[in-house]
Motif scaffolding. Structure first.
Motif, PDB file in Angstrom:
ATOM      1  N   SER A   1       0.833  -1.194   0.000  1.00 36.87           N
ATOM      2  CA  SER A   1       0.000   0.000   0.000  1.00 36.87           C
ATOM      3  C   SER A   1       0.871   1.247   0.000  1.00 36.87           C
ATOM      4  O   SER A   1       2.098   1.170   0.066  1.00 36.87           O
ATOM      5  CB  SER A   1      -0.941   0.002   1.215  1.00 36.87           C
ATOM      6  OG  SER A   1      -0.224   0.120   2.423  1.00 36.87           O
TER       7      SER A   1
ATOM      8  N   GLU B   1      -8.497  -8.940   5.584  1.00 40.11           N
ATOM      9  CA  GLU B   1      -9.008  -7.565   5.541  1.00 40.11           C
ATOM     10  C   GLU B   1      -9.394  -7.203   4.102  1.00 40.11           C
ATOM     11  O   GLU B   1      -8.802  -6.330   3.457  1.00 40.11           O
ATOM     12  CB  GLU B   1      -7.952  -6.613   6.120  1.00 40.11           C
ATOM     13  CG  GLU B   1      -7.726  -6.864   7.606  1.00 40.11           C
ATOM     14  CD  GLU B   1      -6.402  -6.322   8.132  1.00 40.11           C
ATOM     15  OE1 GLU B   1      -6.378  -5.821   9.262  1.00 40.11           O
ATOM     16  OE2 GLU B   1      -5.392  -6.410   7.412  1.00 40.11           O
TER      17      GLU B   1
ATOM     18  N   GLU C   1     -10.003  -3.655   2.242  1.00 35.09           N
ATOM     19  CA  GLU C   1      -8.952  -2.752   1.782  1.00 35.09           C
ATOM     20  C   GLU C   1      -7.964  -3.424   0.832  1.00 35.09           C
ATOM     21  O   GLU C   1      -6.976  -2.815   0.453  1.00 35.09           O
ATOM     22  CB  GLU C   1      -8.195  -2.176   2.987  1.00 35.09           C
ATOM     23  CG  GLU C   1      -7.441  -3.188   3.813  1.00 35.09           C
ATOM     24  CD  GLU C   1      -6.720  -2.548   5.005  1.00 35.09           C
ATOM     25  OE1 GLU C   1      -7.061  -1.398   5.381  1.00 35.09           O
ATOM     26  OE2 GLU C   1      -5.828  -3.196   5.554  1.00 35.09           O
TER      27      GLU C   1
ATOM     28  N   GLU D   1      -7.312  -1.420  -2.170  1.00 39.55           N
ATOM     29  CA  GLU D   1      -7.183   0.013  -1.922  1.00 39.55           C
ATOM     30  C   GLU D   1      -5.703   0.383  -1.887  1.00 39.55           C
ATOM     31  O   GLU D   1      -4.878  -0.352  -1.347  1.00 39.55           O
ATOM     32  CB  GLU D   1      -7.837   0.388  -0.587  1.00 39.55           C
ATOM     33  CG  GLU D   1      -9.342   0.182  -0.535  1.00 39.55           C
ATOM     34  CD  GLU D   1     -10.097   1.148  -1.432  1.00 39.55           C
ATOM     35  OE1 GLU D   1      -9.598   2.277  -1.645  1.00 39.55           O
ATOM     36  OE2 GLU D   1     -11.175   0.782  -1.934  1.00 39.55           O
TER      37      GLU D   1
ATOM     38  N   GLN E   1      -4.495   2.899  -0.199  1.00 39.09           N
ATOM     39  CA  GLN E   1      -4.220   3.252   1.203  1.00 39.09           C
ATOM     40  C   GLN E   1      -4.836   2.191   2.102  1.00 39.09           C
ATOM     41  O   GLN E   1      -6.055   2.002   2.123  1.00 39.09           O
ATOM     42  CB  GLN E   1      -4.826   4.614   1.521  1.00 39.09           C
ATOM     43  CG  GLN E   1      -4.417   5.157   2.863  1.00 39.09           C
ATOM     44  CD  GLN E   1      -2.959   5.570   2.910  1.00 39.09           C
ATOM     45  OE1 GLN E   1      -2.528   6.401   2.116  1.00 39.09           O
ATOM     46  NE2 GLN E   1      -2.201   5.008   3.821  1.00 39.09           N
ATOM     47  N   LYS E   2      -3.996   1.474   2.851  1.00 43.74           N
ATOM     48  CA  LYS E   2      -4.461   0.402   3.722  1.00 43.74           C
ATOM     49  C   LYS E   2      -4.113   0.696   5.176  1.00 43.74           C
ATOM     50  O   LYS E   2      -3.088   1.311   5.477  1.00 43.74           O
ATOM     51  CB  LYS E   2      -3.831  -0.935   3.316  1.00 43.74           C
ATOM     52  CG  LYS E   2      -4.210  -1.434   1.922  1.00 43.74           C
ATOM     53  CD  LYS E   2      -3.477  -2.746   1.612  1.00 43.74           C
ATOM     54  CE  LYS E   2      -3.915  -3.332   0.277  1.00 43.74           C
ATOM     55  NZ  LYS E   2      -3.583  -2.468  -0.859  1.00 43.74           N
ATOM     56  N   LYS E   3      -4.957   0.225   6.085  1.00 45.18           N
ATOM     57  CA  LYS E   3      -4.677   0.363   7.511  1.00 45.18           C
ATOM     58  C   LYS E   3      -3.677  -0.696   7.978  1.00 45.18           C
ATOM     59  O   LYS E   3      -2.968  -0.497   8.950  1.00 45.18           O
ATOM     60  CB  LYS E   3      -5.970   0.254   8.314  1.00 45.18           C
ATOM     61  CG  LYS E   3      -6.956   1.368   7.999  1.00 45.18           C
ATOM     62  CD  LYS E   3      -8.270   1.198   8.761  1.00 45.18           C
ATOM     63  CE  LYS E   3      -9.252   2.308   8.395  1.00 45.18           C
ATOM     64  NZ  LYS E   3     -10.545   2.160   9.080  1.00 45.18           N
TER      65      LYS E   3
ATOM     66  N   TYR F   1      -5.486   4.809  10.462  1.00 42.12           N
ATOM     67  CA  TYR F   1      -4.293   4.996   9.634  1.00 42.12           C
ATOM     68  C   TYR F   1      -3.156   5.706  10.382  1.00 42.12           C
ATOM     69  O   TYR F   1      -2.000   5.587  10.016  1.00 42.12           O
ATOM     70  CB  TYR F   1      -4.622   5.838   8.395  1.00 42.12           C
ATOM     71  CG  TYR F   1      -5.602   5.227   7.438  1.00 42.12           C
ATOM     72  CD1 TYR F   1      -5.190   4.305   6.474  1.00 42.12           C
ATOM     73  CD2 TYR F   1      -6.947   5.577   7.468  1.00 42.12           C
ATOM     74  CE1 TYR F   1      -6.091   3.750   5.576  1.00 42.12           C
ATOM     75  CE2 TYR F   1      -7.857   5.030   6.571  1.00 42.12           C
ATOM     76  CZ  TYR F   1      -7.422   4.117   5.633  1.00 42.12           C
ATOM     77  OH  TYR F   1      -8.319   3.570   4.747  1.00 42.12           O
TER      78      TYR F   1
END
Length: 441
Positions: free
Chosen positions: A110, A142, A145, A148, A150-152, A215
């Motif tokens: 990410s 997960e 995301e 995505e 941007q991932k946590k 985040y």
């Protein structure tokens, strides 16, 4: 407040029959370690790989780095994260030095993830090439995301913290080889000698810009997007009160390992009582709106003035939008009579010719640069890859790209790479590790 860090110097890490530390060797029972990490049901695929300095090994996508530690008294190493919420910064903690736990994506990267080379030209860019890295290589469920940019990365990041504590248990009952001691008297209780020295405060701006929680960096387990500037004891930073987030291009990141060993704080401690009176830390934040940025700068300047600071160091985690917080904070401190030095990286473009920070102010007249995030780096193939090399090009890592009409893909068919410095894991060493120098042409 007195903190003692009992150090155990790790000379080697191996897989063995028992997880233990003896004569400088950390041995890990891999089967038991895998079972411990997989207690988190969100970890779906998992391996543990050891990477050592000098190995022909490339690690990517790296999400987090943590120094293995344990508290002999049983309190959590990371309060509010690996255990109950407890105060940090006082007492004894044991640390395994010379190694780290890395959280690495098995398949997906990410925006905030980075790359580490353990040897060759790339090794000079990051501190972690100098450490023995115990890599948790994982995939998770997960799904929300997965694709995505941007991932946590919560499951992998939490696994790194939990496993760092797990490995730290090997030295819980042992006697340290050396003990680092950090102690500051209350500001109003200091000696005449200390009070007659120039008073200096460190202003830290950890990443807190993402308004959706999960985040950002955490303080005592609390998302720093909801945080306002607060006076903190430097021992709290060393002692697990703050952990890294998943947002911000990787070279600009402060990993949890950085917080645990923050060199700028150590240097201020060394000079305390000699050339300066180190007051402590104003822990600030990074914001999105101009009003939020202004509010934080007012808080910081008022706090520094009230503490009686003659000088300040301001350092930010990140670049771009955060530069506005950084420069505004420096200007606000100068306005109240606090002489201020800034430490950050810069974004001067691939040719190095652009404006280094998004915004500038004449009052910010003492700035230290730790590197250009946009610098182009080309590196040859490595024999081994831990994680997934293609993630650098495919998954939106800042500093990597799938296609460029001139440069092609960041990942070439032969395994060599071309990327921006952005993608080096903690590559600009903003916390104070930096070995870079600047030349004027």
């Amino acid at each position: 407040m007195k903190l003692e860090i009992g150090n155990f110097n790790v000379k080697d890490v191996i897989f063995g029959e028992k997880t233990m530390f003896s004569n400088g060797v950390l041995s890990i029972n891999k089967e038991e370690a895998l079972a411990f990490i997989k207690e988190d049901e969100h970890i779906t695929e998992l391996d543990i790989v050891i990477a050592k300095p000098g190995d022909s090994t490339r690690i990517v996508p790296v999400k987090e780095a943590v120094e293995p530690r344990i508290r002999p008294d049983g309190r959590p190493v990371f309060p509010g994260v690996t255990g109950d919420l407890e105060s940090a910064g006082e007492g004894r903690i044991h640390a395994l030095k010379g190694c780290s736990v890395l959280g690495v994506g098995m398949h997906y990267g990410s925006f905030g993830d980075g790359l580490i080379d353990m040897s060759g030209e790339g090794a000079k860019y990051t501190l972690f090439s100098e450490l023995i890295n115990v890599c948790i290589v994982a995939d998770t469920d997960e799904e929300f995301e997965r694709f995505e940019q941007q991932k946590k990365n919560k499951a992998i990041r939490w696994a790194a913290h939990r496993f760092a504590e797990y490995l730290g248990n090997t030295v819980k009952e042992l006697e340290p080889e050396e003990i680092e001691s950090y102690e500051l008297e209350p500001i109003t209780k200091r000696t005449e000698k200390e009070n007659n020295l120039p008073s200096v405060v460190l202003v830290m701006q950890p990443q807190s810009q993402m308004e959706e929680l999960g985040y950002n960096d955490l303080v005592y387990g609390w998302d720093m997007n909801k945080y306002i500037p607060t006076f903190m004891h430097p021992n709290e930073v060393f002692d697990g009160a703050i952990i890294s987030g998943s947002f911000m291009p990787s070279s600009s990141k402060w990993s949890t390992y950085d917080f645990q060993n923050f060199p700028t704080i150590k240097e201020l401690y060394k000079e305390h009582g000699k050339s300066i009176n180190f007051l402590g830390i104003i822990m600030s934040n990074l914001n999105v709106s101009l009003e939020q940025k202004k509010r934080s700068s007012i808080f910081v300047a008022q706090m520094a003035k009230s503490l009686g600071a003659d000088g300040a160091i301001v350092t930010e985690e990140g670049y771009g939008n955060p530069d506005a917080d950084y420069i505004m904070c420096i200007a606000a401190l100068e306005d109240v009579g606090v002489k201020t030095v800034g430490i950050s990286n810069e974004c001067t473009g691939r040719d190095g010719a652009s404006q280094p920070l998004v915004t500038l102010d004449e009052k910010a007249n003492a700035l230290v640069s730790t590197g250009n995030v946009s610098e182009i780096i080309e590196l040859p193939p490595m024999e081994n890859v831990i994680g997934e090399l293609e993630a650098l090009a495919r998954d939106g890592l800042s500093g990597g790209w799938a296609y460029d009409e001139i440069l092609g893909s960041s990942v070439r068919e032969d395994g060599s790479i071309i990327m921006e410095n952005n993608a080096m894991f903690c590559g600009d060493r903003i916390s104070g590790w930096s070995t870079k120098t600047m030349k004027e042409f």
